[in-house]
Design a protein around this motif. Sequence first.
Motif, PDB file in Angstrom:
ATOM      1  N   LEU A  12      -3.404  -8.093  -8.867  1.00 62.95           N
ATOM      2  CA  LEU A  12      -3.038  -7.285  -7.663  1.00 62.95           C
ATOM      3  C   LEU A  12      -3.482  -7.665  -6.371  1.00 62.95           C
ATOM      4  O   LEU A  12      -2.534  -7.923  -5.388  1.00 62.95           O
ATOM      5  N   VAL A  13      -4.672  -8.492  -5.975  1.00 62.75           N
ATOM      6  CA  VAL A  13      -5.190  -8.671  -4.941  1.00 62.75           C
ATOM      7  C   VAL A  13      -4.419  -9.985  -4.382  1.00 62.75           C
ATOM      8  O   VAL A  13      -4.240 -10.561  -3.519  1.00 62.75           O
ATOM      9  N   ALA A  14      -3.976 -10.836  -5.572  1.00 62.66           N
ATOM     10  CA  ALA A  14      -3.243 -12.150  -5.235  1.00 62.66           C
ATOM     11  C   ALA A  14      -1.810 -11.735  -4.475  1.00 62.66           C
ATOM     12  O   ALA A  14      -1.586 -12.784  -3.425  1.00 62.66           O
ATOM     13  N   ALA A  15      -1.464 -10.565  -4.709  1.00 65.53           N
ATOM     14  CA  ALA A  15      -0.224 -10.156  -3.934  1.00 65.53           C
ATOM     15  C   ALA A  15      -0.868  -9.769  -2.430  1.00 65.53           C
ATOM     16  O   ALA A  15       0.030  -9.486  -1.266  1.00 65.53           O
ATOM     17  N   LEU A  16      -1.991  -9.655  -2.455  1.00 61.36           N
ATOM     18  CA  LEU A  16      -2.710  -9.204  -0.976  1.00 61.36           C
ATOM     19  C   LEU A  16      -3.228 -10.384  -0.187  1.00 61.36           C
ATOM     20  O   LEU A  16      -4.127 -10.127   0.620  1.00 61.36           O
ATOM     21  N   ALA A  17      -2.770 -11.495  -0.343  1.00 62.18           N
ATOM     22  CA  ALA A  17      -3.244 -12.740   0.211  1.00 62.18           C
ATOM     23  C   ALA A  17      -4.748 -13.189   0.232  1.00 62.18           C
ATOM     24  O   ALA A  17      -5.357 -13.682   0.908  1.00 62.18           O
ATOM     25  N   VAL A  18      -5.169 -12.721  -0.964  1.00 68.49           N
ATOM     26  CA  VAL A  18      -6.781 -12.927  -1.290  1.00 68.49           C
ATOM     27  C   VAL A  18      -6.569 -14.305  -2.348  1.00 68.49           C
ATOM     28  O   VAL A  18      -5.417 -14.367  -3.079  1.00 68.49           O
ATOM     29  N   PRO A  19      -7.380 -15.319  -2.118  1.00 63.25           N
ATOM     30  CA  PRO A  19      -7.198 -16.545  -3.024  1.00 63.25           C
ATOM     31  C   PRO A  19      -7.329 -16.273  -4.317  1.00 63.25           C
ATOM     32  O   PRO A  19      -8.077 -15.223  -4.907  1.00 63.25           O
ATOM     33  N   GLY A  42      -3.720  -5.889   3.803  1.00 69.61           N
ATOM     34  CA  GLY A  42      -3.521  -5.750   2.447  1.00 69.61           C
ATOM     35  C   GLY A  42      -3.028  -4.233   2.117  1.00 69.61           C
ATOM     36  O   GLY A  42      -2.039  -4.233   1.482  1.00 69.61           O
ATOM     37  N   ALA A  43      -3.157  -3.405   3.193  1.00 72.25           N
ATOM     38  CA  ALA A  43      -2.403  -1.909   3.150  1.00 72.25           C
ATOM     39  C   ALA A  43      -1.126  -2.271   3.405  1.00 72.25           C
ATOM     40  O   ALA A  43      -0.185  -1.542   2.531  1.00 72.25           O
ATOM     41  N   ASP A  82      -9.239   0.830   8.636  1.00 71.40           N
ATOM     42  CA  ASP A  82      -8.420   0.046   7.541  1.00 71.40           C
ATOM     43  C   ASP A  82      -8.513   0.257   6.090  1.00 71.40           C
ATOM     44  O   ASP A  82      -7.559   0.131   5.351  1.00 71.40           O
ATOM     45  N   ILE A  83      -9.866   0.548   5.874  1.00 72.43           N
ATOM     46  CA  ILE A  83      -9.995   0.643   4.384  1.00 72.43           C
ATOM     47  C   ILE A  83      -9.531   2.131   3.927  1.00 72.43           C
ATOM     48  O   ILE A  83      -9.105   2.076   2.934  1.00 72.43           O
ATOM     49  N   THR A  84      -9.493   2.948   4.794  1.00 71.57           N
ATOM     50  CA  THR A  84      -8.820   4.384   4.713  1.00 71.57           C
ATOM     51  C   THR A  84      -7.435   3.975   4.246  1.00 71.57           C
ATOM     52  O   THR A  84      -6.748   4.694   3.517  1.00 71.57           O
TER      53      THR A  84
END
Length: 111
Positions: A12-19, A42-43, A82-84
């Motif tokens: 999931l996070v790979a799609a959010l530009a996380v390494p 990410g949002a 941003d977390i919200t």
Amino acid sequence: MLLKKSVLAAGLVAALAVPASFAASNANFGQVISSIQASKTGATQIQGITEVKTVNVVKVADLAKGENMTALDNAVAKNEADITSLRSALTANTSVNTALANANVNVAAVV
């Protein structure tokens, strides 16, 4: 204040530009702080996800042992809006929300 939060990793996070190295077995405290600071991006990216194949959860409490919890608290406080938004995007995207529910991830605990 000690926070017990979760951070999404891998598929999931790979799609959010996380390494790609940010997987449950490779995550480190610095990556957690960086991910929190990138929650605004990410949002926006979550809106375009149509299929989630993998959800890995990284528990911040597991990584924070011996680390500066003040840094974590500060990162969360500084990026609270941003977390919200991130949590709202996770909930609004049916594919993502279903994958998180299937992985027993409480969106309210995601940072």
